[in-house]
Design an enzyme around this catalytic site. Structure first.
Site, PDB file in Angstrom:
ATOM      1  N   SER A 182       0.843  -1.203   0.000  1.00  0.00           N
ATOM      2  CA  SER A 182       0.000   0.000   0.000  1.00  0.00           C
ATOM      3  C   SER A 182       0.872   1.244   0.000  1.00  0.00           C
ATOM      4  O   SER A 182       2.047   1.194   0.399  1.00  0.00           O
ATOM      5  CB  SER A 182      -0.870   0.024   1.251  1.00  0.00           C
ATOM      6  OG  SER A 182      -0.074   0.280   2.387  1.00  0.00           O
ATOM      7  N   ASP A 183       0.299   2.358  -0.421  1.00  0.00           N
ATOM      8  CA  ASP A 183       0.947   3.626  -0.126  1.00  0.00           C
ATOM      9  C   ASP A 183       0.745   3.885   1.363  1.00  0.00           C
ATOM     10  O   ASP A 183      -0.078   3.233   2.023  1.00  0.00           O
ATOM     11  CB  ASP A 183       0.377   4.770  -0.969  1.00  0.00           C
ATOM     12  CG  ASP A 183       1.362   5.941  -1.050  1.00  0.00           C
ATOM     13  OD1 ASP A 183       2.275   6.033  -0.181  1.00  0.00           O
ATOM     14  OD2 ASP A 183       1.245   6.781  -1.968  1.00  0.00           O
ATOM     15  N   TRP A 184       1.503   4.801   1.899  1.00  0.00           N
ATOM     16  CA  TRP A 184       1.543   5.037   3.344  1.00  0.00           C
ATOM     17  C   TRP A 184       0.280   5.772   3.811  1.00  0.00           C
ATOM     18  O   TRP A 184       0.122   6.965   3.568  1.00  0.00           O
ATOM     19  CB  TRP A 184       2.785   5.849   3.665  1.00  0.00           C
ATOM     20  CG  TRP A 184       4.079   5.090   3.847  1.00  0.00           C
ATOM     21  CD1 TRP A 184       4.972   5.282   4.865  1.00  0.00           C
ATOM     22  CD2 TRP A 184       4.653   4.055   3.028  1.00  0.00           C
ATOM     23  NE1 TRP A 184       6.042   4.422   4.740  1.00  0.00           N
ATOM     24  CE2 TRP A 184       5.872   3.674   3.630  1.00  0.00           C
ATOM     25  CE3 TRP A 184       4.256   3.387   1.868  1.00  0.00           C
ATOM     26  CZ2 TRP A 184       6.697   2.667   3.102  1.00  0.00           C
ATOM     27  CZ3 TRP A 184       5.070   2.391   1.339  1.00  0.00           C
ATOM     28  CH2 TRP A 184       6.261   2.054   1.965  1.00  0.00           C
ATOM     29  N   GLY A 185      -0.603   5.044   4.443  1.00  0.00           N
ATOM     30  CA  GLY A 185      -1.860   5.659   4.862  1.00  0.00           C
ATOM     31  C   GLY A 185      -2.961   5.478   3.839  1.00  0.00           C
ATOM     32  O   GLY A 185      -3.918   6.246   3.826  1.00  0.00           O
ATOM     33  N   ALA A 186      -2.845   4.447   2.997  1.00  0.00           N
ATOM     34  CA  ALA A 186      -3.838   4.267   1.922  1.00  0.00           C
ATOM     35  C   ALA A 186      -4.746   3.062   2.148  1.00  0.00           C
ATOM     36  O   ALA A 186      -5.492   2.698   1.252  1.00  0.00           O
ATOM     37  CB  ALA A 186      -3.117   4.121   0.584  1.00  0.00           C
TER      38      ALA A 186
END
Ligand code: BGC
Length: 771
Positions: free
Chosen positions: A292-296
């Protein structure tokens, strides 16, 4: 609210943290993740003769449920919200702990494509990296060999810092010339972007580091990026943004893919079953893992939708891929087969790219060698946009040159956000000049323009043999040079003072810059800080004015007709100053071409205003990409019959080129050959650009092939360009296939995407291709 945070916030927190010095020491003392050698008999998966998937299966068979789950999520590798640096982490963007029992190395993940970052100086401010030119600059080289060489630099430096996964390979298509992260991407064309991303990924991975292509997919605006919904139909999606990813994955074989923050057709990209399971894993047969992207990540359903690993987990509302995932597997709501699939994907990529057999070893970096690559990339990326009266190359006989603005005394600007190399390589013990941008919101605290320490002013002085101010008496140790040329510098803060300096000189070189970065777009195409007024004033004071643009995007140039030369130098990295000076004085013949279409004004764009502009963070907004569909950039302008300021592919040279004898070959593997000749007086490189102009059913403008050719004066070369039939096709969403219609295709060679000459026709049979 935690869920709204991003890596950017974390970095901001880190910057404010007093923990930094002690953590730096901890990071340096951290174990490298290398395990003591154990006999292959005990660990059969360490048999290097076996294929990666087989090794992954052997290891997987030994893993407990907890051990498997432990590989599927991880924190940011920096102190965050009061927490310390995760044990064993080197200090970078992300971390997945290793497994000592089974000898699985820890995963240390660092950003990005433009160099190995050191967020918030988590590894100390003496941890330096080569700062490469922006990816948009790389795209302007039109040269996969440079992309690969740059990738090797990044991969080699990652290894020397103990990093084994580089979050590099941004390939989102440039759909809006105000996009904050366009500088991290490779322009608007799927063939160009995909080819260069593939080459750069291959370069990184050739060093034994996994590269992570991102952000999957259609993450084309930064404004409201956590709540924006990218709306696009299947066929145009496959023909544009997805095609760029598809080409890059085919050519670069990245070990991992990072899904994006935004929604795609109403579903978050990181829990988008269609995107992850159907397109990526099924249709393309992708074997690596999706992080995932960071915080996604927004829920556990992401796991069954195809997300394999939750990254930067503190930034999400919950660590879904830990206890909730385990509970799901135990309750039977999540199949064990899916769990194994996710772990197998990570392990296979780790085996395939040498993370087990050839772990990174911390060590010195050969910066002298890397700077050569970095400089070559910068030189080959510079685009000569305008050269009236052949003002360029500048005469070395000019006796008085006024250099103005852009912090040219300090260095060249860089884009902000997670990709920024904030501790660039330099000899000086003092930190590089850094201009905070301030403001409010998540990214504000760490949005600062770091001027990579390669001063264009110093390089220009060196070029004409002029003494620096220091040599003229301020520092007695320095010797004055023999030349009687004088190069003055004015900051450009006050147009009137700059004009005065320009009026006393033979010629004026004005440096202007535009900050852009992760987390927000720029509101319009204007240059900030009153720089338009600066250029106007200088041009009025001196008819021989050259403007050097240092931007992450195309900008309005209300003064274009009043200056003679315009040079686009992008964010040019650790050797930008030298590269710019060499182009200005003709030591390098500019060969960069625009990887984007430069609108005459934002009113020509599919979306004249950025969707949701003025709305606060958290606002849901639909971004309708069906307006242009697959006709991104030059294709949109061609479709509308509109004339931009400059077309994709534009770029002047100090010599001239002719293209002769275009020959097309049809069939199911079409190709073109053409002879390119240097018809001018100096050596130079041309980018041969092959374009489709019409196909059965009507006109269509598409780049079909390109190659960069270096030629001495009078020299010619015949080049053959294979044509990927997908570029001639339509994607049939129902049949899930590329369909090539039978009939006549008209193809020519373009000086740029708007000026296609020597058009020939070729007949193709009807055929289809699976995605
Ligand atoms: C960015 C990613 C980056 C990640 C880790 C995110 O904010 O979108 O590109 O890799 O942070 O730093």
């Amino acid at each position: 609210m935690k869920s709204a945070l991003t890596a950017g916030t974390a970095i901001a927190v880190l910057l404010a943290s007093s923990l930094i010095p002690s953590l730096t020491a901890a990071a340096q003392a951290a174990p490298s993740g290398k395990s003591a050698p154990v006999a292959v008999k005990e660990r059969p998966w360490m048999d290097t003769k076996l294929p990666a998937e087989r090794r992954a299966d052997l290891l997987l068979a030994q893993m407990t449920l907890d051990e498997k789950i432990a590989m599927l999520h991880g924190p940011m590798a920096m102190p965050f919200g009061g927490a310390t640096l995760p044990e064993g982490a080197i200090g970078s963007a992300g971390f997945i702990p290793g497994n000592a029992r089974l000898g699985i190395p820890a995963i240390n993940e660092s950003d990005a494509s433009l160099g190995v970052t050191n967020p918030g100086s988590v590894r100390g401010d003496k941890d330096l990296s080569s700062a490469l030119p922006s990816s948009l600059a790389l795209a302007a080289t039109f040269d996969p060999a440079i992309a690969r060489a740059g990738g090797q630099v990044v991969g080699t430096e990652a290894r020397a810092k103990g990093i084994n996964v580089q979050l590099a390979g941004g390939v989102n298509l440039l759909r809006d010339p105000r996009g904050g992260r366009n500088f991290e991407y490779l322009g608007e064309d799927p063939l160009l972007a995909g080819t260069l991303a593939g080459a750069s990924i291959a370069g990184i991975q050739s060093t034994g580091v996994v590269s992570t292509i991102k952000h999957f997919a259609i993450n084309a605006q930064e404004h409201l990026r956590m709540t924006a919904n990218s709306v696009i139909d299947e066929a145009p999606f496959r023909e544009s943004d997805l095609l760029a990813f598809e080409i890059a994955i085919e050519q670069g074989d990245p070990g991992s893919v990072m899904c994006a923050y935004n929604m795609v057709n109403g579903v978050y990209a990181c829990q988008n079953d269609h995107l992850l399971n159907t397109v990526l894993k099924k249709d393309w047969g992708y074997k690596g893992w999706v992080m995932s992207d960071w915080g996604a990540v927004h829920g556990l359903e992401a796991f069954t939708a195809g997300l394999d690993q939750q990254s930067g987990e503190q930034l999400d509302k919950q660590v879904w891929f830990d206890k909730p995932l385990k509970a799901g597997v135990e309750a039977g709501t999540i199949p064990v087969a899916r769990l194994d699939d996710a772990v197998r994907r990570i392990l296979s990529a780790m085996f395939a790219h040498g993370l087990f057999d050839n772990p990174p070893v911390k060590g010195p970096i050969d910066f002298a060698a890397h700077m050569k690559t970095v400089q070559k990339e910068a030189e080959d990326s510079i685009v000569l946009l305008q050269n009236r009266d052949n003002i360029l190359p500048l005469a070395r006989t000019a006796k008085r040159i006024a250099v103005i603005g852009g912090h040219a005394d300090a260095g060249v600007p860089s884009g902000t956000g997670s990709s920024q190399v904030s501790t660039p390589y330099q000899e000086s013990p003092f930190p590089p000049r850094s201009v905070p941008l301030g403001g409010e919101g998540m990214m504000a605290a760490f949005a600062r323009v770091v001027f990579h320490p390669s001063s264009p002013l110093a390089a220009i002085r060196e070029m004409v043999g002029a003494s620096s101010q220091a040599a003229m008496g301020i520092y007695p140790g320095e010797k004055a040079k023999a030349s009687d040329a004088v190069v003055t510098f004015d900051t450009g803060f006050y147009p009137q003072a700059a004009a005065q300096a320009a009026s006393k000189a033979d010629l004026a070189v004005v440096f202007v810059y535009q900050p852009s970065g992760e987390g927000e777009d720029v509101p319009d195409m204007s240059l900030p800080f009153g720089q338009d007024a600066l250029v106007e004033a200088v041009a009025k004071a001196n008819p021989n004015t050259v403007v050097v643009l240092q931007t992450g995007n195309p900008v309005d140039m209300p003064w274009a007709d009043k200056v003679k030369g315009i040079v686009q130098a992008w964010y040019s990295g650790n050797k930008g100053g030298e590269a710019i000076a060499r182009v200005l004085f003709g030591e390098v013949n500019p060969s960069g071409r625009l990887p984007l279409t430069w609108p005459a004004s934002a009113s020509q764009l599919p979306r004249p205003t950025i969707p949701g502009w003025g709305e606060p963070e958290g606002t849901k907004v639909d971004v309708d990409y069906n307006i242009e569909g697959a006709d991104v950039g030059y294709r949109w302008f061609a479709r509308k019959g509109a004339t931009p300021r400059y077309w994709f592919g534009h770029g002047e040279s100090y010599t001239s080129f002719a293209h002769e004898g275009l020959k097309l070959r049809g069939g199911k593997a079409p190709s073109a050959s053409v002879t390119v000749r240097n018809t001018g007086k100096v050596a130079g490189s041309d980018v041969v650009q092959l374009y489709l102009v019409a196909r059965p059913g009507g006109s269509a403008r598409r780049l079909l092939g390109f190659t960069k050719v270096a030629l001495a004066p009078g020299e010619s070369r015949t080049v053959t360009l294979p044509i990927d039939p997908r570029l001639l096709a339509d994607f049939d969403a129902k049949a899930k296939a590329w369909t090539i219609a039978s009939g006549t295709y008209r193809i020519g060679v373009g000086v740029d995407a708007g000026t296609v000459e020597g058009v020939q026709a070729v007949a193709l049979p009807a055929f289809t291709l699976k995605p």
